[in-house]
Design an enzyme around this catalytic site. Structure first.
Site, PDB file in Angstrom:
ATOM      1  N   GLU A  98      18.602   5.196  -3.607  1.00  0.00           N
ATOM      2  CA  GLU A  98      19.413   6.406  -3.476  1.00  0.00           C
ATOM      3  C   GLU A  98      18.718   7.392  -2.538  1.00  0.00           C
ATOM      4  O   GLU A  98      17.530   7.217  -2.218  1.00  0.00           O
ATOM      5  CB  GLU A  98      19.637   7.042  -4.848  1.00  0.00           C
ATOM      6  N   GLY A 135       3.619  -7.063  29.676  1.00  0.00           N
ATOM      7  CA  GLY A 135       3.780  -5.911  30.550  1.00  0.00           C
ATOM      8  C   GLY A 135       5.203  -5.383  30.559  1.00  0.00           C
ATOM      9  O   GLY A 135       5.891  -5.348  29.537  1.00  0.00           O
ATOM     10  N   PHE A 149      23.168  -5.532  -3.055  1.00  0.00           N
ATOM     11  CA  PHE A 149      22.456  -5.002  -4.214  1.00  0.00           C
ATOM     12  C   PHE A 149      22.165  -3.535  -3.972  1.00  0.00           C
ATOM     13  O   PHE A 149      21.586  -3.166  -2.936  1.00  0.00           O
ATOM     14  CB  PHE A 149      21.154  -5.770  -4.445  1.00  0.00           C
ATOM     15  N   THR A 193       7.373  -0.332   0.270  1.00  0.00           N
ATOM     16  CA  THR A 193       6.614   0.129   1.432  1.00  0.00           C
ATOM     17  C   THR A 193       5.156  -0.337   1.361  1.00  0.00           C
ATOM     18  O   THR A 193       4.670  -0.769   0.311  1.00  0.00           O
ATOM     19  CB  THR A 193       6.626   1.666   1.501  1.00  0.00           C
ATOM     20  N   GLU A 227      12.036  -3.149   0.629  1.00  0.00           N
ATOM     21  CA  GLU A 227      11.589  -3.939  -0.525  1.00  0.00           C
ATOM     22  C   GLU A 227      10.124  -3.684  -0.874  1.00  0.00           C
ATOM     23  O   GLU A 227       9.360  -4.595  -1.184  1.00  0.00           O
ATOM     24  CB  GLU A 227      11.855  -5.432  -0.286  1.00  0.00           C
TER      25      GLU A 227
END
Length: 390
Positions: A130, A340, A126, A366, A364
């Site tokens: 941009e 650790g 999908f 922020t 999807e």
């Protein structure tokens, strides 16, 4: 309120859990070895084999409608299964799925795109994001110009999941600049890679990597419009909204597995003559992790329940994604601290999770976009404090 599972829900959840533990988790050692050697952790063919094996158990198309051969499970059940999938770092998902908006395809498009995707014969991606339109999806610029019976696409999409593997893309493009993106000026197209677009791999800090898709005078026939002309942005928002409760559902599984590793290590790692789990600093990290994990669980299940009730899930899903993404980042950080130096190595999955879960706060939607949605809903009176109990 009854938060227990009924017999059918428990049976489905337990079957998924058994499959993940028996068939998928054992592959982790080899996956980590390959990645340390600079090789792909797992091949698509291996993931496909796992999906077909799961199909024999009846697990095919969790969200896919029954008329297309899927399980058509309620949202709560899907959430529970995605939590089980999160227990393994192998990038597995049950097969038989397709992008939710691909079900808007007409009969001919279903034969060419939807059905082969459900069967795993084709791979889709999908494409809406941009270089200048990430969170601000309404700022997309990739254009589609009408030319006879075709549309000519020019521009670039970026950070596209599956963009390197897909043989076709669902591309949202500007078809009428005057109407604007929100005013019906965009349209979704089904664009085969063979029509001329190409992808460029984007290296990231996490496993795998998205792609940039380049469109240079790519001709797409009008019959490849998905949905209606001018419906692109609407379909794009439906696609994005679908994952906002499934992403934190997956995070819950990672959290459960990682926290159990921390508990086991705290009980067996001895320093200064006693297990480190006897130290208050370790106990508090474990207590905080468990508390946040449970808080996220109920936000996620509330969002999924809202979907099943047929109500608008955007507010509850935004809260689930915001809190769930932050929770898993804090939890994995604590688990690494408890382990650790060993936690920092690539011998264990912790270091890989540490890089992987950072993405959950970005893609999807922020953290900042989720906060915008949540606050706007309250400030404009779209929802009430207290939700369905208000």
């Amino acid at each position: 309120m009854d938060f227990s599972l009924d017999d059918e829900q428990r049976a489905i959840r337990d079957t998924a859990r058994a499959f993940i533990r028996k068939e998928v988790v054992p592959l982790e050692h080899e996956l980590l070895r390959r990645e340390r050697a600079g090789e792909p952790g797992i091949e698509r063919s291996e993931l496909r084999e796992l999906q077909l094996k799961a199909r024999k158990f009846g697990f095919w198309g969790l969200a896919t409608p029954a008329e297309h051969g899927g399980m058509d499970l309620p949202a709560v059940m899907q959430s529970l299964i995605w939590t089980e999938i999160g227990h393994t770092l192998v990038p597995f998902r049950f097969g038989g799925e397709a992008d939710n908006i691909l079900f808007h395809a007409n009969a001919a498009q279903q034969d060419e795109y939807l059905k082969p995707t459900i069967e795993g014969e084709r791979v889709s991606c999908f494409a809406i994001t941009e270089p200048g339109a990430g969170s601000d999806a309404a700022n997309i610029k990739l254009s589609a110009r009408k030319d006879g019976d075709d549309w000519v696409l020019n521009g670039e999409k970026t950070f596209i999941t599956n963009g390197n593997d897909a043989d076709f893309a669902i591309v949202v493009a500007v078809t009428d600049k005057e109407k604007g993106v929100r005013g019906g000026g965009t349209t979704a197209f089904l664009v085969d890679r063979a029509m001329g677009w190409h992808s460029e791999f984007i290296a990231t800090m996490g496993p795998g990597g998205p792609a940039s898709l380049i469109f240079d005078n790519v001709r797409v026939p009008s019959r490849n419009i998905l949905g209606e002309l001018g419906q692109g942005f609407e379909l794009g928002m439906k696609w994005i909204g679908k994952g906002r409760y499934l992403i934190p559902s997956h995070a819950l599984g990672i959290g459960e597995r990682a926290l159990q590793m921390a508990v086991d290590y705290a009980n067996t790692r001895v320093t200064f003559g006693k297990p480190i789990g006897e130290n208050q600093a370790i106990q508090w990290m474990i207590a905080d992790a468990e508390t946040e994990l449970e808080a996220a669980r109920w936000l996620v299940l509330r969002a999924a329940w809202t979907v099943d009730q047929g109500e608008d899930p955007r507010h509850s899903s935004s809260m689930a994604k915001l809190y769930g993404a932050g929770m898993i980042n804090r939890l994995v950080d604590r688990v690494m601290q408890i382990h650790g130096g060993m936690g920092y190595t690539r011998e264990l999955p912790i270091e890989r999770w540490y890089r992987q879960v950072r993405l959950l706060r970005i893609y999807e939607g922020t953290d900042e976009m989720q906060r915008l949605i949540i606050s706007r809903d309250l400030l404009r009176g779209y929802t009430k404090i207290g939700g369905h109990l208000a």
